[in-house]
Structures are given as C-alpha cells and as structure tokens.
Motif scaffolding. Structure first.
Motif, PDB file in Angstrom:
ATOM      1  N   LYS A   7     -49.543 -18.676-100.371  1.00 36.93           N
ATOM      2  CA  LYS A   7     -49.036 -19.241-101.620  1.00 36.93           C
ATOM      3  C   LYS A   7     -47.527 -19.471-101.522  1.00 36.93           C
ATOM      4  N   LEU A   8     -46.812 -18.521-100.951  1.00 36.61           N
ATOM      5  CA  LEU A   8     -45.370 -18.671-100.808  1.00 36.61           C
ATOM      6  C   LEU A   8     -45.021 -19.841 -99.894  1.00 36.61           C
ATOM      7  N   GLN A   9     -45.918 -20.201 -98.957  1.00 34.85           N
ATOM      8  CA  GLN A   9     -45.650 -21.325 -98.080  1.00 34.85           C
ATOM      9  C   GLN A   9     -45.608 -22.643 -98.843  1.00 34.85           C
ATOM     10  N   GLU A  10     -46.138 -22.656-100.062  1.00 35.47           N
ATOM     11  CA  GLU A  10     -46.039 -23.840-100.896  1.00 35.47           C
ATOM     12  C   GLU A  10     -44.597 -24.036-101.371  1.00 35.47           C
ATOM     13  N   SER A  11     -43.813 -22.965-101.345  1.00 39.09           N
ATOM     14  CA  SER A  11     -42.409 -23.065-101.742  1.00 39.09           C
ATOM     15  C   SER A  11     -41.591 -23.585-100.571  1.00 39.09           C
ATOM     16  N   PRO A  12     -40.772 -24.598-100.796  1.00 35.22           N
ATOM     17  CA  PRO A  12     -39.911 -25.074 -99.715  1.00 35.22           C
ATOM     18  C   PRO A  12     -38.795 -24.077 -99.429  1.00 35.22           C
ATOM     19  N   ILE A  13     -38.196 -24.206 -98.269  1.00 30.03           N
ATOM     20  CA  ILE A  13     -37.083 -23.352 -97.858  1.00 30.03           C
ATOM     21  C   ILE A  13     -35.840 -24.221 -97.675  1.00 30.03           C
ATOM     22  N   ILE A  14     -34.706 -23.714 -98.119  1.00 36.35           N
ATOM     23  CA  ILE A  14     -33.429 -24.356 -97.854  1.00 36.35           C
ATOM     24  C   ILE A  14     -32.589 -23.414 -97.006  1.00 36.35           C
ATOM     25  N   LEU A  15     -32.207 -23.864 -95.818  1.00 32.81           N
ATOM     26  CA  LEU A  15     -31.325 -23.104 -94.940  1.00 32.81           C
ATOM     27  C   LEU A  15     -29.888 -23.549 -95.179  1.00 32.81           C
ATOM     28  N   VAL A  16     -29.002 -22.594 -95.429  1.00 33.93           N
ATOM     29  CA  VAL A  16     -27.610 -22.902 -95.765  1.00 33.93           C
ATOM     30  C   VAL A  16     -26.702 -22.302 -94.691  1.00 33.93           C
ATOM     31  N   HIS A  17     -26.064 -23.170 -93.914  1.00 30.24           N
ATOM     32  CA  HIS A  17     -25.218 -22.686 -92.823  1.00 30.24           C
ATOM     33  C   HIS A  17     -23.861 -22.202 -93.335  1.00 30.24           C
ATOM     34  N   GLY A  18     -23.076 -21.652 -92.430  1.00 34.18           N
ATOM     35  CA  GLY A  18     -21.809 -21.044 -92.811  1.00 34.18           C
ATOM     36  C   GLY A  18     -20.586 -21.832 -92.410  1.00 34.18           C
ATOM     37  N   LEU A  19     -19.451 -21.144 -92.414  1.00 32.01           N
ATOM     38  CA  LEU A  19     -18.152 -21.738 -92.122  1.00 32.01           C
ATOM     39  C   LEU A  19     -18.125 -22.366 -90.732  1.00 32.01           C
ATOM     40  N   ARG A  20     -17.617 -23.594 -90.647  1.00 32.80           N
ATOM     41  CA  ARG A  20     -17.516 -24.345 -89.396  1.00 32.80           C
ATOM     42  C   ARG A  20     -18.889 -24.544 -88.749  1.00 32.80           C
ATOM     43  N   GLY A  21     -19.924 -24.472 -89.583  1.00 32.26           N
ATOM     44  CA  GLY A  21     -21.275 -24.608 -89.070  1.00 32.26           C
ATOM     45  C   GLY A  21     -21.842 -25.995 -89.293  1.00 32.26           C
ATOM     46  N   SER A  22     -23.137 -26.094 -89.032  1.00 30.41           N
ATOM     47  CA  SER A  22     -23.865 -27.347 -89.136  1.00 30.41           C
ATOM     48  C   SER A  22     -25.348 -26.997 -89.161  1.00 30.41           C
ATOM     49  N   PRO A  23     -26.189 -27.888 -89.678  1.00 23.73           N
ATOM     50  CA  PRO A  23     -27.631 -27.652 -89.567  1.00 23.73           C
ATOM     51  C   PRO A  23     -28.082 -27.437 -88.130  1.00 23.73           C
ATOM     52  N   LEU A  24     -27.311 -27.950 -87.158  1.00 20.71           N
ATOM     53  CA  LEU A  24     -27.666 -27.768 -85.746  1.00 20.71           C
ATOM     54  C   LEU A  24     -27.755 -26.294 -85.365  1.00 20.71           C
ATOM     55  N   GLY A  25     -26.951 -25.453 -86.006  1.00 21.12           N
ATOM     56  CA  GLY A  25     -26.929 -24.040 -85.673  1.00 21.12           C
ATOM     57  C   GLY A  25     -28.143 -23.267 -86.160  1.00 21.12           C
ATOM     58  N   LEU A  26     -28.949 -23.902 -87.017  1.00 20.32           N
ATOM     59  CA  LEU A  26     -30.132 -23.241 -87.569  1.00 20.32           C
ATOM     60  C   LEU A  26     -31.427 -23.930 -87.132  1.00 20.32           C
ATOM     61  N   ARG A  27     -31.325 -24.838 -86.153  1.00 20.98           N
ATOM     62  CA  ARG A  27     -32.490 -25.660 -85.826  1.00 20.98           C
ATOM     63  C   ARG A  27     -33.629 -24.861 -85.211  1.00 20.98           C
ATOM     64  N   GLU A  28     -33.321 -23.822 -84.403  1.00 18.41           N
ATOM     65  CA  GLU A  28     -34.412 -23.045 -83.804  1.00 18.41           C
ATOM     66  C   GLU A  28     -35.158 -22.252 -84.865  1.00 18.41           C
ATOM     67  N   PRO A 130      -6.613 -25.662 -82.356  1.00 17.48           N
ATOM     68  CA  PRO A 130      -7.566 -26.596 -81.738  1.00 17.48           C
ATOM     69  C   PRO A 130      -9.000 -26.076 -81.871  1.00 17.48           C
ATOM     70  N   ALA A 131      -9.923 -26.980 -82.189  1.00 17.46           N
ATOM     71  CA  ALA A 131     -11.300 -26.588 -82.481  1.00 17.46           C
ATOM     72  C   ALA A 131     -11.960 -25.853 -81.318  1.00 17.46           C
ATOM     73  N   ARG A 132     -11.763 -26.333 -80.093  1.00 15.90           N
ATOM     74  CA  ARG A 132     -12.430 -25.695 -78.952  1.00 15.90           C
ATOM     75  C   ARG A 132     -11.910 -24.280 -78.721  1.00 15.90           C
ATOM     76  N   LEU A 133     -10.641 -24.057 -78.991  1.00 18.19           N
ATOM     77  CA  LEU A 133     -10.085 -22.713 -78.868  1.00 18.19           C
ATOM     78  C   LEU A 133     -10.699 -21.792 -79.914  1.00 18.19           C
ATOM     79  N   VAL A 134     -10.790 -22.268 -81.151  1.00 18.37           N
ATOM     80  CA  VAL A 134     -11.401 -21.463 -82.225  1.00 18.37           C
ATOM     81  C   VAL A 134     -12.870 -21.191 -81.910  1.00 18.37           C
TER      82      VAL A 134
END
Length: 248
Positions: A7-28, A130-134
């Motif tokens: 029944k709970l699978q009928e509920s959709p899920i929203i994944l919310v990423h964090g700082l400097r993140g992207s949906p790519l970080g939660l794809r697995e 610089p982003a790569r350093l961070v």
C-alpha cells in the motif's frame, strides 16, 4: 513484501539532495527504490543542477519550493527523503505543509544539530574556492571506508554533481549559509521518521542523531563503515534500509 508495504508503494517518493548536490548523487538509491515498485522523483534543489535560483535562501523559501513541486506534479502525500541539507528542507516542509506530506519521512545524514562553529564558518567560504578543490577536500574529509577505488568513485560523483549546471557563486554562498546555520531541531513535525546515518559521520556526531531520535520518537539506523556520504559509500545498503522502514 507485506500488504501494508504494498500500500505504501502507491505513495510516490521525493528524493531531496543536499548542498552542492544534484539528483545525480542519488541515482543509485533512486534505481533501487524503483526496482521494488516506487515512483521516485528527484528534483534539482535551488540553486543547484539547473534549478531556478530562489530570491532568498531560507526555511520559508525552501519549504515553498518543495510544496510547489508537490502541487505542480499533483502528487498525493509523497514520502519525503532528504540527504544532509535536504534533510533540513524535508523537515521544514513537513512542519509547514503537513497536509501535503505523507505519513513517513526519511532524513539521511540528518543535520541533527548545528555544525561546529568552525565548520559553519568554513562552509559559506568554500563557495569562493575553485569547485574541484572543494570537491576533493569535502569528499576526502567526509569519506569513511578505506577503499581507494570507492573513494575515486565517490569523488567522481561529487565532480558530476558540482559540474551539473553550476550556479553563480553568490547563490552557492547564500545556500551554504542556510545549510550551515540550520538544523532539524529547529522544526516540529508529526510524521513517523527514520534517521538514517553513517556509523562514522564526521560532520554530525552519532550521539547528536541518537538524541534527535529520542526527541522525535524516531527510529535511528547507522550504516557500518560509512559516514556523511553513505549515499555514495553504501547506496544499496541505504536503499535496503529505506525499503525496510517503508515496508514495516
């Protein structure tokens, strides 16, 4: 899976990423949840990954952002799952818009207390480097397993996220300030909650998450040999714990 879990699978899920993140970080994790039948959404969180910047970065604006996403997609009582800064966004949305949110929420690497003053001051300043350093410094600090191959994989994901439509530095700075000076303890919400963290989170102490669990009457689960980046270090174990919580 039990009937209650189905029944709970009928509920959709929203994944919310964090700082400097992207949906790519939660794809697995997203992939694993979809394999067992969940409809999963992973929006880009402002100002990252091409999301439209907010006029200001605050509890109110982030809660409005997520509430508007739910309304636009016409989602019925979604299960909210937030990682790191995303856990703050989920918590404030659950408090401000309880009528839109499902009966369960999951806070991964929860910001159970405000970070140490040194780290809180450093986080906004990192927006100027610089982003790569961070990317390297944050991944090196937060990564736990003694596995070079896995570290390189985590660093590559971090790079992918920071290269995904990088925002202007002023927006990164404003979002970083929000992240550094907020915590889940600021909010009052009623959903049944899972706090899912790495056993060795160097940003937020395990004891702080245990105290938060006691305060909320929540379940706290700690994934061995992982830390704040358990979504990179142990994505399948993370997904397994999410599925188990939602199926109970």
């Amino acid at each position: 899976m039990s009937k209650k879990g189905e029944k709970l699978q009928e509920s959709p899920i929203i994944l919310v990423h964090g700082l400097r993140g992207s949906p790519l970080g939660l794809r697995e994790i997203k992939r694993d949840l979809e394999k067992v039948g969940y409809k999963v959404y992973a929006p880009a969180v402002p100002p990252f990954a091409g999301a439209k910047p907010l006029e200001a970065y605050s509890n109110e604006t982030y809660a409005d952002f997520l509430a508007n996403f739910i309304k636009k997609k016409k989602l019925k009582k979604p299960i909210l799952i937030g990682h790191s800064m995303g856990s703050i966004i989920v918590a404030v949305t659950a408090e401000r818009y309880p009528e839109l949110v499902g009966e369960r929420i999951i806070l991964m690497s929860p910001i159970s207390t405000k970070p140490a003053k040194f780290f809180a001051a450093l986080t906004p300043l990192s927006a100027l480097f610089p982003a790569r350093l961070v990317d390297y410094l944050t991944t090196r600090y937060l990564f736990v397993p003694k596995d070079r191959t896995l570290f390189r994989k985590a660093l590559a994901i971090t790079h992918d996220c920071s290269n995904d439509h990088p925002p202007k530095k002023r927006d990164i700075l404003a979002s970083a300030k929000f992240s550094a000076f907020s915590s889940i303890t600021d909010f009052d919400f009623l959903q049944k909650t899972l706090l899912l963290a790495g056993e060795t989170d160097r940003l937020i102490k395990k004891s702080a998450t245990e105290q938060l669990a006691k305060k909320l009457g929540a379940t706290a689960i700690f994934i061995p040999d992982s830390g704040h980046l358990h979504n990179y270090e142990k994505p399948h174990e993370t997904a397994t714990e999410i599925i188990r919580f939602l199926s109970a």
